[in-house]
Design an enzyme around this catalytic site. Structure first.
Site, PDB file in Angstrom:
ATOM      1  N   HIS A   1      65.578  60.381  51.081  1.00 32.30           N
ATOM      2  CA  HIS A   1      66.922  60.689  50.555  1.00 32.30           C
ATOM      3  C   HIS A   1      67.979  60.611  51.655  1.00 32.30           C
ATOM      4  O   HIS A   1      69.130  60.250  51.398  1.00 32.30           O
ATOM      5  CB  HIS A   1      66.956  62.100  49.951  1.00 32.30           C
ATOM      6  CG  HIS A   1      66.473  62.173  48.534  1.00 32.30           C
ATOM      7  ND1 HIS A   1      67.139  61.567  47.495  1.00 32.30           N
ATOM      8  CD2 HIS A   1      65.403  62.779  47.988  1.00 32.30           C
ATOM      9  CE1 HIS A   1      66.487  61.802  46.360  1.00 32.30           C
ATOM     10  NE2 HIS A   1      65.424  62.540  46.634  1.00 32.30           N
TER      11      HIS A   1
ATOM     12  N   GLN B   1      71.355  65.181  47.429  1.00 27.60           N
ATOM     13  CA  GLN B   1      71.117  65.470  46.005  1.00 27.60           C
ATOM     14  C   GLN B   1      72.063  66.521  45.452  1.00 27.60           C
ATOM     15  O   GLN B   1      72.125  66.727  44.238  1.00 27.60           O
ATOM     16  CB  GLN B   1      69.674  65.938  45.784  1.00 27.60           C
ATOM     17  CG  GLN B   1      68.648  64.861  46.028  1.00 27.60           C
ATOM     18  CD  GLN B   1      67.265  65.370  45.695  1.00 27.60           C
ATOM     19  OE1 GLN B   1      66.632  65.995  46.540  1.00 27.60           O
ATOM     20  NE2 GLN B   1      66.799  65.125  44.484  1.00 27.60           N
TER      21      GLN B   1
ATOM     22  N   HIS C   1      59.298  62.155  51.071  1.00 22.99           N
ATOM     23  CA  HIS C   1      60.182  61.884  49.936  1.00 22.99           C
ATOM     24  C   HIS C   1      61.610  62.344  50.251  1.00 22.99           C
ATOM     25  O   HIS C   1      62.578  61.606  50.057  1.00 22.99           O
ATOM     26  CB  HIS C   1      59.652  62.591  48.675  1.00 22.99           C
ATOM     27  CG  HIS C   1      60.559  62.478  47.489  1.00 22.99           C
ATOM     28  ND1 HIS C   1      60.300  61.640  46.432  1.00 22.99           N
ATOM     29  CD2 HIS C   1      61.746  63.085  47.200  1.00 22.99           C
ATOM     30  CE1 HIS C   1      61.296  61.736  45.551  1.00 22.99           C
ATOM     31  NE2 HIS C   1      62.185  62.617  45.988  1.00 22.99           N
ATOM     32  N   GLU C   2      61.737  63.570  50.778  1.00 19.78           N
ATOM     33  CA  GLU C   2      63.079  64.109  51.056  1.00 19.78           C
ATOM     34  C   GLU C   2      63.740  63.350  52.213  1.00 19.78           C
ATOM     35  O   GLU C   2      64.962  63.153  52.205  1.00 19.78           O
ATOM     36  CB  GLU C   2      63.018  65.608  51.365  1.00 19.78           C
ATOM     37  CG  GLU C   2      62.387  66.494  50.277  1.00 19.78           C
ATOM     38  CD  GLU C   2      62.937  66.280  48.884  1.00 19.78           C
ATOM     39  OE1 GLU C   2      64.081  65.799  48.742  1.00 19.78           O
ATOM     40  OE2 GLU C   2      62.214  66.576  47.913  1.00 19.78           O
TER      41      GLU C   2
ATOM     42  N   CYS D   1      61.323  63.357  40.999  1.00 20.06           N
ATOM     43  CA  CYS D   1      62.515  63.631  41.805  1.00 20.06           C
ATOM     44  C   CYS D   1      63.549  64.294  40.904  1.00 20.06           C
ATOM     45  O   CYS D   1      63.758  63.843  39.778  1.00 20.06           O
ATOM     46  CB  CYS D   1      63.073  62.318  42.348  1.00 20.06           C
ATOM     47  SG  CYS D   1      64.580  62.524  43.328  1.00 20.06           S
ATOM     48  N   LEU D   2      64.175  65.374  41.369  1.00 23.55           N
ATOM     49  CA  LEU D   2      65.176  66.055  40.543  1.00 23.55           C
ATOM     50  C   LEU D   2      66.334  65.125  40.185  1.00 23.55           C
ATOM     51  O   LEU D   2      67.006  65.345  39.178  1.00 23.55           O
ATOM     52  CB  LEU D   2      65.713  67.301  41.265  1.00 23.55           C
ATOM     53  CG  LEU D   2      64.703  68.444  41.481  1.00 23.55           C
ATOM     54  CD1 LEU D   2      65.359  69.582  42.241  1.00 23.55           C
ATOM     55  CD2 LEU D   2      64.127  68.935  40.160  1.00 23.55           C
TER      56      LEU D   2
ATOM     57  N   GLY E   1      61.241  70.519  46.572  1.00 21.71           N
ATOM     58  CA  GLY E   1      61.997  70.036  47.710  1.00 21.71           C
ATOM     59  C   GLY E   1      63.361  69.566  47.251  1.00 21.71           C
ATOM     60  O   GLY E   1      63.535  69.214  46.076  1.00 21.71           O
TER      61      GLY E   1
END
Ligand code: CO
Length: 174
Positions: free
Chosen positions: A137, A48, A133-134, A91-92, A43
């Site tokens: 953000h 990000q 999660h996204e 998380c990236l 995702g």
């Protein structure tokens, strides 16, 4: 567009709704998919990659060859949530950091696609965790805000190193 890591300020700001569904929007989405697959994520939220918009993409399989569960999600709203599950998340924007986070087991999600059409779907289990999660953000809420005090101490060095690498080489990353 490039991947931003904590504590890049764009990650900490709430994102703006998308109002225009045009070709430039779809070009940015294509770039997001490409970055997500390159980085081996499941995702990715627009902040990000430095784009402060209420946009996210996800594919629970993480594989370009299986996009059956892949979605482009714009201006999402959770209409309902149920259950509670604690599980590990990465998380990236926080490489090498994995922490337990409690999320709803499922959500009823309403969103727009890349053409502005409205969708509604009940999403459960791993895909529901990715969506939540996204969506964090989009509010500027990050893993570091969801961490237990114990995890914050455990990952103190990793977090400090991320902050340092951003201070020392911001130009090279553009
Ligand atoms: Co993330």
């Amino acid at each position: 567009m490039h991947l931003r890591t904590f504590p890049d300020p764009v990650l900490l700001r709430p994102s703006a709704p998308v109002e225009v569904f045009d070709d430039p929007l779809r070009e940015k989405l294509a770039e997001m998919w490409s970055i997500m697959y390159t980085e081996k994520g499941v995702g990715l939220a627009a902040p990000q990659v430095g784009w402060s918009a209420r946009v996210l993409v996800f594919n629970p399989s993480g594989e370009q060859s299986d996009e059956s569960g892949a979605r482009v999600v714009i201006n999402p709203k959770v209409l309902k949530r149920w259950g509670k599950v604690k599980d590990q998340e990465g998380c990236l924007s926080f490489p090498e950091i994995y922490v337990d986070v409690v999320r709803a087991a499922g959500v009823r999600l309403q969103w727009q696609d890349e053409h502005g059409a409205v969708h509604e779907e009940d999403i459960n289990d791993f895909p529901a965790r990715i969506v939540q999660h996204e969506m964090d953000h989009l509010e500027g809420v990050l893993l570091v805000h969801r961490m237990s005090p114990v995890d914050r101490i455990r990952y103190r060095r990793e977090l400090a190193e991320l902050a340092e690498s951003l201070e020392t080489a911001p130009e090279e990353r553009a």
